[in-house]
Design a protein around this motif. Sequence first.
Motif, PDB file in Angstrom:
ATOM      1  N   ARG A 153      -1.331  20.099   2.847  1.00 19.50           N
ATOM      2  CA  ARG A 153      -0.895  21.547   2.492  1.00 19.50           C
ATOM      3  C   ARG A 153      -1.561  22.658   3.275  1.00 19.50           C
ATOM      4  N   HIS A 154      -2.942  22.338   3.269  1.00 16.20           N
ATOM      5  CA  HIS A 154      -3.669  23.169   4.156  1.00 16.20           C
ATOM      6  C   HIS A 154      -3.592  23.393   5.557  1.00 16.20           C
ATOM      7  N   ASN A 155      -3.312  22.164   6.261  1.00 13.83           N
ATOM      8  CA  ASN A 155      -3.220  21.844   7.496  1.00 13.83           C
ATOM      9  C   ASN A 155      -1.946  21.384   8.369  1.00 13.83           C
ATOM     10  N   ASP A 156      -1.142  21.064   7.339  1.00 19.17           N
ATOM     11  CA  ASP A 156       0.298  20.291   7.741  1.00 19.17           C
ATOM     12  C   ASP A 156       0.303  19.273   8.519  1.00 19.17           C
ATOM     13  N   LYS A 157      -0.868  18.265   7.917  1.00 15.86           N
ATOM     14  CA  LYS A 157      -1.053  16.979   8.794  1.00 15.86           C
ATOM     15  C   LYS A 157      -0.634  15.804   7.794  1.00 15.86           C
ATOM     16  N   TYR A 158       0.602  15.308   8.151  1.00 19.71           N
ATOM     17  CA  TYR A 158       1.095  14.301   7.387  1.00 19.71           C
ATOM     18  C   TYR A 158       1.278  12.939   8.231  1.00 19.71           C
ATOM     19  N   ASP A 159       1.846  12.999   9.344  1.00 21.88           N
ATOM     20  CA  ASP A 159       2.266  11.895  10.175  1.00 21.88           C
ATOM     21  C   ASP A 159       1.172  10.894  10.582  1.00 21.88           C
TER      22      ASP A 159
ATOM     23  N   ILE B 196       0.860  -1.118   0.218  1.00 19.37           N
ATOM     24  CA  ILE B 196      -0.153   0.066   0.054  1.00 19.37           C
ATOM     25  C   ILE B 196       0.960   1.224   0.084  1.00 19.37           C
ATOM     26  N   THR B 197       0.499   2.333  -0.522  1.00 19.36           N
ATOM     27  CA  THR B 197       0.961   3.905  -0.473  1.00 19.36           C
ATOM     28  C   THR B 197      -0.190   4.542   0.169  1.00 19.36           C
ATOM     29  N   TYR B 198       0.203   5.945   0.538  1.00 12.14           N
ATOM     30  CA  TYR B 198      -0.819   6.811   1.021  1.00 12.14           C
ATOM     31  C   TYR B 198      -0.929   8.089   0.031  1.00 12.14           C
ATOM     32  N   HIS B 199      -1.944   8.404  -0.379  1.00  9.94           N
ATOM     33  CA  HIS B 199      -2.289   9.571  -0.823  1.00  9.94           C
ATOM     34  C   HIS B 199      -2.622  10.744   0.020  1.00  9.94           C
ATOM     35  N   ASP B 200      -1.836  11.805  -0.059  1.00 13.34           N
ATOM     36  CA  ASP B 200      -2.091  12.910   0.894  1.00 13.34           C
ATOM     37  C   ASP B 200      -3.044  13.644   0.264  1.00 13.34           C
ATOM     38  N   SER B 201      -4.136  14.042   1.041  1.00 10.14           N
ATOM     39  CA  SER B 201      -5.190  15.151   0.692  1.00 10.14           C
ATOM     40  C   SER B 201      -4.845  16.386   0.587  1.00 10.14           C
ATOM     41  N   CYS B 202      -4.784  17.266  -0.169  1.00 12.72           N
ATOM     42  CA  CYS B 202      -4.355  18.570  -0.197  1.00 12.72           C
ATOM     43  C   CYS B 202      -5.084  19.432   1.264  1.00 12.72           C
ATOM     44  N   TYR B 203      -6.109  19.107   1.616  1.00  9.44           N
ATOM     45  CA  TYR B 203      -6.771  19.820   2.499  1.00  9.44           C
ATOM     46  C   TYR B 203      -6.281  19.428   4.045  1.00  9.44           C
TER      47      TYR B 203
ATOM     48  N   ALA C  79      -3.935   2.195  -2.327  1.00  5.42           N
ATOM     49  CA  ALA C  79      -3.751   3.326  -2.045  1.00  5.42           C
ATOM     50  C   ALA C  79      -4.717   3.618  -0.780  1.00  5.42           C
ATOM     51  N   ALA C  80      -4.104   3.944   0.304  1.00  5.28           N
ATOM     52  CA  ALA C  80      -4.824   4.580   1.448  1.00  5.28           C
ATOM     53  C   ALA C  80      -5.214   5.961   1.013  1.00  5.28           C
ATOM     54  N   SER C  81      -6.483   6.600   1.622  1.00  4.34           N
ATOM     55  CA  SER C  81      -6.949   7.808   1.507  1.00  4.34           C
ATOM     56  C   SER C  81      -7.331   8.418   2.888  1.00  4.34           C
ATOM     57  N   ALA C  82      -7.477   9.526   3.070  1.00  2.32           N
ATOM     58  CA  ALA C  82      -7.863  10.105   4.278  1.00  2.32           C
ATOM     59  C   ALA C  82      -9.048  11.024   3.936  1.00  2.32           C
ATOM     60  N   CYS C  83      -9.593  10.979   2.716  1.00  2.61           N
ATOM     61  CA  CYS C  83     -10.420  12.127   2.209  1.00  2.61           C
ATOM     62  C   CYS C  83     -11.503  11.364   1.495  1.00  2.61           C
ATOM     63  N   PRO C  84     -12.979  11.831   1.533  1.00  2.00           N
ATOM     64  CA  PRO C  84     -13.784  11.150   0.632  1.00  2.00           C
ATOM     65  C   PRO C  84     -13.854  11.660  -0.661  1.00  2.00           C
ATOM     66  N   TYR C  85     -13.490  12.889  -0.784  1.00  2.00           N
ATOM     67  CA  TYR C  85     -13.512  13.601  -2.373  1.00  2.00           C
ATOM     68  C   TYR C  85     -12.160  12.774  -2.931  1.00  2.00           C
TER      69      TYR C  85
ATOM     70  N   LYS D 181       3.361  14.258   0.530  1.00  3.30           N
ATOM     71  CA  LYS D 181       3.577  15.371   1.662  1.00  3.30           C
ATOM     72  C   LYS D 181       3.309  16.499   0.776  1.00  3.30           C
ATOM     73  N   GLU D 182       4.144  17.500   1.075  1.00  2.00           N
ATOM     74  CA  GLU D 182       4.250  18.612   0.398  1.00  2.00           C
ATOM     75  C   GLU D 182       4.094  18.765  -1.061  1.00  2.00           C
ATOM     76  N   LYS D 183       4.630  17.750  -1.691  1.00  2.00           N
ATOM     77  CA  LYS D 183       4.900  17.768  -3.073  1.00  2.00           C
ATOM     78  C   LYS D 183       3.559  16.682  -3.651  1.00  2.00           C
ATOM     79  N   GLY D 184       2.681  16.438  -2.861  1.00  2.00           N
ATOM     80  CA  GLY D 184       1.718  15.455  -3.104  1.00  2.00           C
ATOM     81  C   GLY D 184       0.982  15.987  -4.491  1.00  2.00           C
ATOM     82  N   THR D 185       0.478  15.075  -5.398  1.00  6.02           N
ATOM     83  CA  THR D 185      -0.417  15.498  -6.572  1.00  6.02           C
ATOM     84  C   THR D 185      -1.788  15.459  -6.074  1.00  6.02           C
ATOM     85  N   CYS D 186      -2.568  16.459  -6.324  1.00  3.94           N
ATOM     86  CA  CYS D 186      -3.988  16.474  -5.930  1.00  3.94           C
ATOM     87  C   CYS D 186      -4.788  15.498  -6.730  1.00  3.94           C
TER      88      CYS D 186
END
Length: 680
Positions: free
Chosen positions: A577-583, A567-574, A642-648, A604-609
């Motif tokens: 980048r909007h809230n600095d929550k990556y860990d 598995i990999t993790y897809h960073d949600s922009c909100y 891929a793991a996600s943390a955002c419904p969008y 992380k900071e360079k994650g694709t939307c």
Amino acid sequence: METRILWWNIHDYPFYKEIFYTFFSLSFVFFIYGFYLKIKNWSRGRKVNNFENISERIKNMLYRSFVYKAWSEKSNKGNKERALVGLSHGLVFYGFFVLWIGTEILTVQDKIPVYFYQGPFYKAYSLAMDSFGVLMLIGLGIFAYIRYVIKPKRLDNFQKDWIQLVYLSLFVILGFLIEGLRQSATNQIEPYAPVGALVANLVNGFSYETKKTIHLVTWWVHALQTFSFIALTPFTKFSHMFIAPANLFFTNTKPKGALSTPFNLVEIMAMDNPPDDFAKTVNKIEDFTWKDLMDLDACTACGKCQDLCPASNSEKPLSPKWIILDLKRIMYEKPMYDHGYKGELKEGSTNLQDLITQATLWSCTTCRACVETCPVGIDQLGKIIELRRTLISENKAPSNMLNTLKNIRSRSNPWGQPPEDREKWADGLDVPRVTDKPDFEYLYWVGCAGAYDNKSQNVSKTMVKLLNKANVKFAILGKKEKCTGDTARRAGDEGLFQELAIENIETFNSNNVKKIITHCPHCFNTFRNEYPEFGLKDVEVMHHTDVLWELIKEGRLTMNKEVSQEITYHDSCYLGRHNDKYDAPRNILEKVPGLKYTEMENSKEKGTCCGGGGAQLWYEAPGKQINVMRLNEIKESGAKSAASACPYCTIMLDTARTLDKSETPPTVEDISEIVAKATL
């Protein structure tokens, strides 16, 4: 003791100091006048107070001017061109800075009676000036290599940047030539000034008079170049050396995830005679704030924002770089460049809405990559939102966008589903409502996606099971929930957003809400960063990944079942980048038994939307699909899911899976669903 004569070979001529300082004074007058014109131009914009928190502003300015993260290894890791840019900018910046300080030291020595320009200080000074001069030339050489050999798409040559490279190189080269001619003519070869010594050896064959003549001419050419540099700085790209720190000082200190507030309905409703024109929009350049106009002059066209922009990278008619440069050309009433990042322009129009086209504005996903990566503190996103607000006020938007806003206004959700069906997802589950459980500790905010989207409903059900398993005292609002207004605000409907904010805050207050859990980063960001401005006070807002991680650390959730996945993790922009929550999401995945975790290159900071933010979930801009682009990056990582943390994000990536032609496209799951596999 080691030293040298100040003004050597120049003091042989009458009035040399008077001539020198007269030219310097004239150049400084042009310098002051040029920046006066710029400040006068910025003052055309609307007033805004950017003078609060002075100490924080100073710290931010110094940090981002001297130790900016875009120069760091962390930011540039894995990208050769970015690493070279960071290196070259650091070499040129610090090289120029040290050479400038060195020049000021000479000026001070010339003006005071105490002679300190000798001995160990002189040797260290000479070595430093030579060393940093060489480093500056290396940096300029790397810049030239990047621009004219690598030729990254983010750069352009509309503005003839080669002139600046040559100009700065000439500064250093002339300085070395002057130094070498002096050493040779005075027969004072200085090994602690190695470049000067090298030049001295090269010109040893010249006669004494020839060396003096060349030195004199070169010295005055160097001086005149310095004066021209000072005089022309406000009128050229070199102005960014002064505008950039100032722009960083005046950067917005609101939370990163909060948009500007052009009016406040709470304050307006409290007025006895509220103004009719409180909802002002941007129709001409003067309608932006003075800080917005300063942003335009701060831009160096480096293209870092374009490099990370998902819209630019998916061939959409948007480049945040060109949004800023186009607005700058409009501000100075100059024709715009034909750069290819805009829709069809209306010939001969001077209207701001015609020059920055709808196709450009509706392509933005509000991912904030442009703002985060900008080294000089420009807010590209804020200007796009301001222009969207104008479009919405004039009812100019794609039909499906207008329908989405209509759904939010009439049914309190962007899907247009019946409000009475908002809690149907909970049928058959032990889900307490706030009306039935007034002693709840946490309000679980389900959100529109969690209530109406099929896949997101499963996340809502999973979270309920996990919270119950951990004996968390929570409740939901059920039918009392309404859309947070994130989609409305990002689409440009500020009035609708504020109406929803006021209603939701009243609901929270009437139900004594003190802690909120939400699994949607958009809801999380809105509650955490934007609602406080409209009256949400003393309420702790938590994303479900933070809550789950705390429950795991406390031992209230035990992940003892093996989950065999790559598995990999897809960073949600909100969330990122909007809230600095990556860990928290990564911490959870690393603790899941049997799980093999892989980090994507763009993370992380360079994650694709995912392509769904900024109301894009309900509108598809022209060009390639961003969600397909991101799914391909997941596949390139080698992960099978891929793991996600955002419904969008989940919705967008699942949609991309349906378009994927490979036999086994990566699956997409919410973090909570993976925790449930290992726990329940």
